[in-house]
Design an enzyme around this catalytic site. Sequence first.
Site, PDB file in Angstrom:
ATOM      1  CG  ASN A  10      -8.440   5.329 -24.448  1.00  0.00           C
ATOM      2  OD1 ASN A  10      -8.088   6.044 -23.513  1.00  0.00           O
ATOM      3  ND2 ASN A  10      -9.681   4.879 -24.580  1.00  0.00           N
ATOM      4  CE  LYS A  12      -9.905   1.580 -22.738  1.00  0.00           C
ATOM      5  NZ  LYS A  12     -10.984   0.639 -22.901  1.00  0.00           N
ATOM      6  CG  HIS A  96     -13.940   5.619 -25.343  1.00  0.00           C
ATOM      7  ND1 HIS A  96     -14.499   4.630 -24.572  1.00  0.00           N
ATOM      8  CD2 HIS A  96     -12.866   5.050 -25.961  1.00  0.00           C
ATOM      9  CE1 HIS A  96     -13.786   3.512 -24.709  1.00  0.00           C
ATOM     10  NE2 HIS A  96     -12.791   3.754 -25.547  1.00  0.00           N
ATOM     11  CD  GLU A  98     -13.968   2.237 -21.681  1.00  0.00           C
ATOM     12  OE1 GLU A  98     -13.153   3.094 -21.332  1.00  0.00           O
ATOM     13  OE2 GLU A  98     -13.641   1.108 -22.114  1.00  0.00           O
ATOM     14  CD  GLU A 168     -12.645   2.667 -29.754  1.00  0.00           C
ATOM     15  OE1 GLU A 168     -11.504   2.209 -29.713  1.00  0.00           O
ATOM     16  OE2 GLU A 168     -13.181   3.225 -28.780  1.00  0.00           O
ATOM     17  N   GLY A 174     -12.112  -4.096 -24.890  1.00  0.00           N
ATOM     18  CA  GLY A 174     -11.644  -4.694 -23.634  1.00  0.00           C
ATOM     19  C   GLY A 174     -12.159  -6.107 -23.398  1.00  0.00           C
ATOM     20  CB  SER A 213      -9.942  -6.786 -28.504  1.00  0.00           C
ATOM     21  OG  SER A 213     -10.740  -6.685 -27.336  1.00  0.00           O
TER      22      SER A 213
HETATM   23  C1  PEP Z   1     -10.554   1.534 -26.402  1.00  0.00           C
HETATM   24  O1  PEP Z   1     -10.829   1.723 -25.235  1.00  0.00           O
HETATM   25  O2  PEP Z   1     -10.642   2.493 -27.179  1.00  0.00           O
HETATM   26  C2  PEP Z   1     -10.170   0.203 -26.836  1.00  0.00           C
HETATM   27  C3  PEP Z   1     -10.201  -0.047 -28.097  1.00  0.00           C
HETATM   28  O3  PEP Z   1      -9.799  -0.696 -25.851  1.00  0.00           O
HETATM   29  P1  PEP Z   1      -9.184  -2.180 -26.052  1.00  0.00           P
HETATM   30  O4  PEP Z   1      -8.133  -2.082 -27.132  1.00  0.00           O
HETATM   31  O5  PEP Z   1      -8.650  -2.566 -24.743  1.00  0.00           O
HETATM   32  O6  PEP Z   1     -10.330  -3.048 -26.511  1.00  0.00           O
END
Ligand code: PEP
Length: 250
Positions: A10, A12, A96, A98, A168, A174, A213
């Site tokens: 992803n 973003k 997601h 976000e 997630e 992040g 992460s």
């Molecule tokens: C994501 O945005 O789906 C995600 C898992 O981000 P990160 O790996 O940076 O935590």
Amino acid sequence: MSRPKIIAGNWKMNCTPAETKELITSLVASERSDTEVVTIVCPPFTSLSAASELLSKSSIVLGAQNLSEHESGAYTAEISASMLVATGVKYVIIGHSERRQYYYETDSLINAKLKIAINTGLFPIFCVGETLEEREAGNSQEVVSGQLLNGVNGLSVENLKNLTVAYEPVWAIGTGKTATPEMAQDMHKFIRENMAKIEPAIANSTPILYGGSVKPDNAAGLLNQPDIDGALVGGASLSADSFMKIIEAA
Ligand code: PEP
């Protein structure tokens, strides 16, 4: 039941078309022909065309990060499912955290997006996960099962066959904090049990990805768990080297 391993990046709000070309060229150059891992990249909308062209001879699959719940019409700035299909997109991230947090996407909007995506031939990566406050209050399972149930409301068995779920935990996205493999496995098992209640015929074949992460040094521990079928990767998918290392760990 063997499920495919899936690693999805992803990106973003990162990568202009020129930067997309650079990253995809590196990914394609280091792509392995002997891997069975399904690799997906999800660049921003403005880079989808460039990505699609570069991936035409690659086994890396194109995904998008969002779509409109409407088919077409007067919805300024929105992008429809059929526009994505016409650009070569196969997968689309829906729900997601976000989008839920900053753009107030609700379970019912997410449900409408899942329906239009599947009905247009896309494969959704449907994200669920609890916030830190919800985990600390002991509500993680309740939150995740509610998101799942509301998200897939009204989808037929045939529809559900096209679904990939991504767990997630919001506190791990992040932040550099990741769920331990055991914590993640517990929630993935719980999600699979919930999928079985929703539709027994698809629970064992639904891929459930972990996201939050994921990095080259923690990927193998997570990906070796029995109910973790892959990863949705944010930050570490922006470097060909780290993304490839995660694919190799799968
Ligand atoms: C994501 O945005 O789906 C995600 C898992 O981000 P990160 O790996 O940076 O935590």
